[in-house]
Design an enzyme around this catalytic site. Structure first.
Site, short mmCIF file in Angstrom:
data_model
loop_
_atom_site.label_atom_id
_atom_site.label_comp_id
_atom_site.label_asym_id
_atom_site.label_seq_id
_atom_site.Cartn_x
_atom_site.Cartn_y
_atom_site.Cartn_z
CB ILE A 169 -72.71 45.73 -12.85
CG1 ILE A 169 -73.94 44.83 -13.01
CG2 ILE A 169 -72.45 46.04 -11.40
CD1 ILE A 169 -73.78 43.49 -12.30
CB SER A 170 -77.19 48.67 -15.14
OG SER A 170 -76.52 49.19 -16.27
CE LYS A 171 -80.54 52.72 -9.79
NZ LYS A 171 -81.06 53.93 -9.10
#
Length: 322
Positions: A169-171
């Site tokens: 999951i992206s920042k």
């Protein structure tokens, strides 16, 4: 004495002679009764002093002694508002009392989630994210619901987290940056996301765009995203299981396309599905080398303008499905 007289007078002479002995027994009975009466009087004299504190208890249903239990429940209410609502149903059942700490913990986590989301949004604002729609969306979507329970405490840190199948999951800062670049202050009608993952970015996009289409090539992640999004009851997200490099020609054109995986270039099929004036945001570069967040704008039917922006790191963009 004749038989008839015996029936009328059943007592014989001997019985009449023994009768004088019985007064002694009656005297003893009277003495015992007197002693018992005196004991009752003595006990009765002592009862008012001992019984006087009980009188308020009979009035307790109107706010006396039993009011103490609600008072104790109200003392715990600030830490667990949900638990306070359930306190009247608890009564004296042991099962209900043992469940109260779990309710309190859930309420505390919910409050903490809201507070840490606000702090996350403040960091995003300080780092340059200015679109109020994006900030509001980041504040509204509970990121901890999209990660494993063991990672929930890290959900609002500015870090990419694993979601399984070699994906992440992206920042939060990258999610906000990409959506802000894609929107550019415009009202977005249709948006295409490549790489649904756990569904978090799609949930944020759904609060900025009217309709969101999202494609995931990994079947278990596609199923997980559906489960994650279901409690949020998001009506404007359409999830698709398929090859993201192909896009969704049937739903094109799109005002914006967001690609959440890095390829050596942007697939031509996705460029063709971008509306005139639309914007595509994607990381471009090698997996082992430098990746750059790239903005592509379609300025004419056969013309696109490219801008290279920030250094980033994403999982690779792959073709096919698994």
């Amino acid at each position: 004495m004749s038989g008839e007289r015996a029936k009328r007078f059943p007592l014989a002479l001997e019985d009449l002679k023994r009768e004088p002995r019985k007064p002694e027994g009656r005297v003893a009975e009277r003495q015992a009764a007197g002693d018992a009466a005196r004991q009752r009087l003595t006990a009765a004299a002592a009862v008012p002093a001992a019984a006087s504190p009980i009188v308020p208890e009979r009035r307790a249903p109107h706010g006396g002694v039993f009011a103490a239990k609600p008072a104790r429940a109200k003392q715990h209410a600030p830490a667990a508002p949900g638990a306070a609502k359930r306190a009247p149903q608890g009564g004296a059942k042991q099962g209900d009392r043992s469940a109260a700490p779990n309710v309190a913990l859930s309420g505390a986590l919910a409050l903490t989630s809201e507070r840490v989301r606000e702090r996350m949004v403040e960091r995003l604002r300080a780092n340059g994210v200015a679109d109020p729609r994006v900030l509001a969306a980041m504040s509204a979507v509970p990121r901890h619901m999209f990660v494993d329970p063991g990672l929930a405490a890290q959900a609002y840190e500015d870090a990419a987290l694993p979601i399984g199948h070699q994906q992440t999951i992206s920042k939060p800062s990258v999610v906000a940056r990409m959506i802000e670049l894609a929107a550019a202050g415009r009202a977005l009608e249709r948006v295409l996301e490549i790489g649904t993952g756990c569904g978090y970015q799609a949930a944020v996009l759904s609060r900025v765009a009217r309709d969101v289409y999202s494609i995931e090539r990994v079947k278990p992640l596609y199923e997980r995203a559906k489960l994650n999004l279901r409690p949020l009851r998001v009506p404007n997200i359409r999830l698709h299981y398929g090859d993201g490099r192909v896009g969704l020609p049937a739903a094109a054109p799109f005002d914006a396309i967001v690609i959440a995986a890095a390829g050596l270039d942007v697939p031509r099929a996705l460029l063709e599905q971008l509306a005139i004036g639309g914007r595509l945001v994607a990381p471009v570069g090698e997996q082992a080398g430098e990746q750059v967040l790239t903005l592509v704008e379609r300025v004419a039917p056969a013309q696109w303008r490219e801008s290279r922006l920030d250094r980033v790191f994403f999982v690779p963009l792959k073709s096919g499905v698994i």
